[in-house]
Design an enzyme around this catalytic site. Structure first.
Site, PDB file in Angstrom:
ATOM      1  N   LYS A 155      26.577 -29.483  36.302  1.00 26.61           N
ATOM      2  CA  LYS A 155      27.877 -29.568  36.971  1.00 26.61           C
ATOM      3  C   LYS A 155      28.942 -30.133  36.027  1.00 26.61           C
ATOM      4  CE  LYS A 155      25.715 -30.111  41.525  1.00 26.61           C
ATOM      5  NZ  LYS A 155      25.735 -30.861  42.799  1.00 26.61           N
TER       6      LYS A 155
ATOM      7  N   TYR B  62      28.199 -22.370  47.902  1.00 29.62           N
ATOM      8  CA  TYR B  62      27.967 -23.500  48.807  1.00 29.62           C
ATOM      9  C   TYR B  62      28.234 -23.147  50.274  1.00 29.62           C
ATOM     10  CZ  TYR B  62      27.210 -26.967  45.085  1.00 29.62           C
ATOM     11  OH  TYR B  62      26.689 -27.689  44.042  1.00 29.62           O
TER      12      TYR B  62
ATOM     13  N   ASN C 127      26.515 -35.474  40.915  1.00 30.01           N
ATOM     14  CA  ASN C 127      25.078 -35.727  40.706  1.00 30.01           C
ATOM     15  C   ASN C 127      24.496 -34.819  39.621  1.00 30.01           C
ATOM     16  OD1 ASN C 127      24.995 -33.344  42.089  1.00 30.01           O
ATOM     17  ND2 ASN C 127      23.843 -34.107  43.843  1.00 30.01           N
TER      18      ASN C 127
ATOM     19  N   HIS D 211      22.730 -28.917  39.838  1.00 29.72           N
ATOM     20  CA  HIS D 211      22.301 -28.197  41.033  1.00 29.72           C
ATOM     21  C   HIS D 211      21.059 -27.400  40.670  1.00 29.72           C
ATOM     22  CE1 HIS D 211      22.347 -25.711  44.633  1.00 29.72           C
ATOM     23  NE2 HIS D 211      22.037 -24.724  43.821  1.00 29.72           N
TER      24      HIS D 211
ATOM     25  N   GLU E 252      20.979 -17.096  44.330  1.00 26.90           N
ATOM     26  CA  GLU E 252      21.838 -17.853  43.413  1.00 26.90           C
ATOM     27  C   GLU E 252      21.778 -17.276  41.999  1.00 26.90           C
ATOM     28  OE1 GLU E 252      20.730 -21.962  43.869  1.00 26.90           O
ATOM     29  OE2 GLU E 252      21.574 -22.074  45.882  1.00 26.90           O
TER      30      GLU E 252
HETATM   31  P1  CMP Z   1      23.675 -29.866  45.407  1.00 24.98           P
HETATM   32  O1  CMP Z   1      22.205 -29.892  45.141  1.00 24.98           O
HETATM   33  O2  CMP Z   1      24.526 -29.161  44.432  1.00 24.98           O
HETATM   34  O3  CMP Z   1      23.947 -29.235  46.855  1.00 24.98           O
HETATM   35  C1  CMP Z   1      25.034 -29.611  47.674  1.00 24.98           C
HETATM   36  C2  CMP Z   1      25.799 -30.755  47.128  1.00 24.98           C
HETATM   37  O4  CMP Z   1      26.659 -31.400  48.024  1.00 24.98           O
HETATM   38  C3  CMP Z   1      24.840 -31.837  46.683  1.00 24.98           C
HETATM   39  O5  CMP Z   1      24.173 -31.395  45.504  1.00 24.98           O
HETATM   40  C4  CMP Z   1      25.773 -33.025  46.524  1.00 24.98           C
HETATM   41  O6  CMP Z   1      26.326 -33.073  45.215  1.00 24.98           O
HETATM   42  C5  CMP Z   1      26.919 -32.699  47.490  1.00 24.98           C
HETATM   43  N1  CMP Z   1      27.077 -33.660  48.572  1.00 24.98           N
HETATM   44  C6  CMP Z   1      28.155 -34.393  48.776  1.00 24.98           C
HETATM   45  N2  CMP Z   1      28.029 -35.145  49.865  1.00 24.98           N
HETATM   46  C7  CMP Z   1      26.815 -34.879  50.384  1.00 24.98           C
HETATM   47  C8  CMP Z   1      26.098 -35.355  51.527  1.00 24.98           C
HETATM   48  N3  CMP Z   1      26.609 -36.255  52.376  1.00 24.98           N
HETATM   49  N4  CMP Z   1      24.869 -34.855  51.732  1.00 24.98           N
HETATM   50  C9  CMP Z   1      24.325 -33.930  50.905  1.00 24.98           C
HETATM   51  N5  CMP Z   1      24.970 -33.431  49.798  1.00 24.98           N
HETATM   52  C10 CMP Z   1      26.203 -33.919  49.550  1.00 24.98           C
END
Ligand code: CMP
Length: 151
Positions: free
Chosen positions: A10, A50, A113, A116, A127
């Site tokens: 990311k 998403y 984070n 992905h 994806e």
């Molecule tokens: P990712 O695995 O990319 O999939 C969805 C993303 O939403 C997740 O990583 C997080 O970076 C983001 N995210 C932000 N807020 C939340 C939340 N409350 N719960 C889950 N995912 C979240």
């Protein structure tokens, strides 16, 4: 069973100079890179990727974040690659991500984070095809694989 899965480093991972470190972990584990590129994610692409989170309160922030700078997209291949990659990435919540996982070692935020990774065979197929054209995926033999996967 050999699987392919999508990994996205990311914008925070790119901006922090962690692309090599992050992709290196998948390579070190023995997974084979079959697709790789730097991408500026459009809002349309982000919203498609998403879509499952469209109704969630964090959706707008998620779209703003993933479109805020370039990402690195990779497809890796290997035995049970989807689960292996998810384990290397670590839990979504940084408080729950185990030390030694990518998030457990580098993340302190829920949205930022770093990585992905596809979570199931159906989403991996979707994806991969959303981010890569078929001719951008390269099938090839690696001499050392006999000593990693036995094939
Ligand atoms: P990712 O695995 O990319 O999939 C969805 C993303 O939403 C997740 O990583 C997080 O970076 C983001 N995210 C932000 N807020 C939340 C939340 N409350 N719960 C889950 N995912 C979240």
């Amino acid at each position: 069973m050999a699987q392919r899965t999508l990994i996205i480093v990311k914008p925070d991972g790119v901006q922090r100079g962690l692309v090599g470190e992050i992709l290196g972990r998948f390579e070190q584990r023995g997974l084979k890179l079959v697709g790789l590129k730097l991408v500026s994610v459009s809002r349309t692409l982000a919203e498609t990727h998403y879509a499952v989170h469209r109704e969630r309160p964090f959706f707008a922030d998620l779209i703003d974040f993933i479109t805020a700078g370039p990402v690195v997209c990779a497809v890796v291949e290997g035995p049970e690659a989807i689960e292996v990659v998810r384990n290397l990435v670590g839990a979504t919540r940084f408080t729950e991500a185990a030390p030694g996982s990518i998030r457990g070692d580098y993340a302190l935020d829920l949205t930022m984070n770093l990585v992905h990774a596809s979570d199931a065979p159906e989403t991996a197929a979707q994806e991969v095809s959303l981010f890569f054209e078929p001719d951008e995926l390269v099938a090839y033999e690696r001499a050392g694989d006999r000593w990693v996967t036995g094939s």
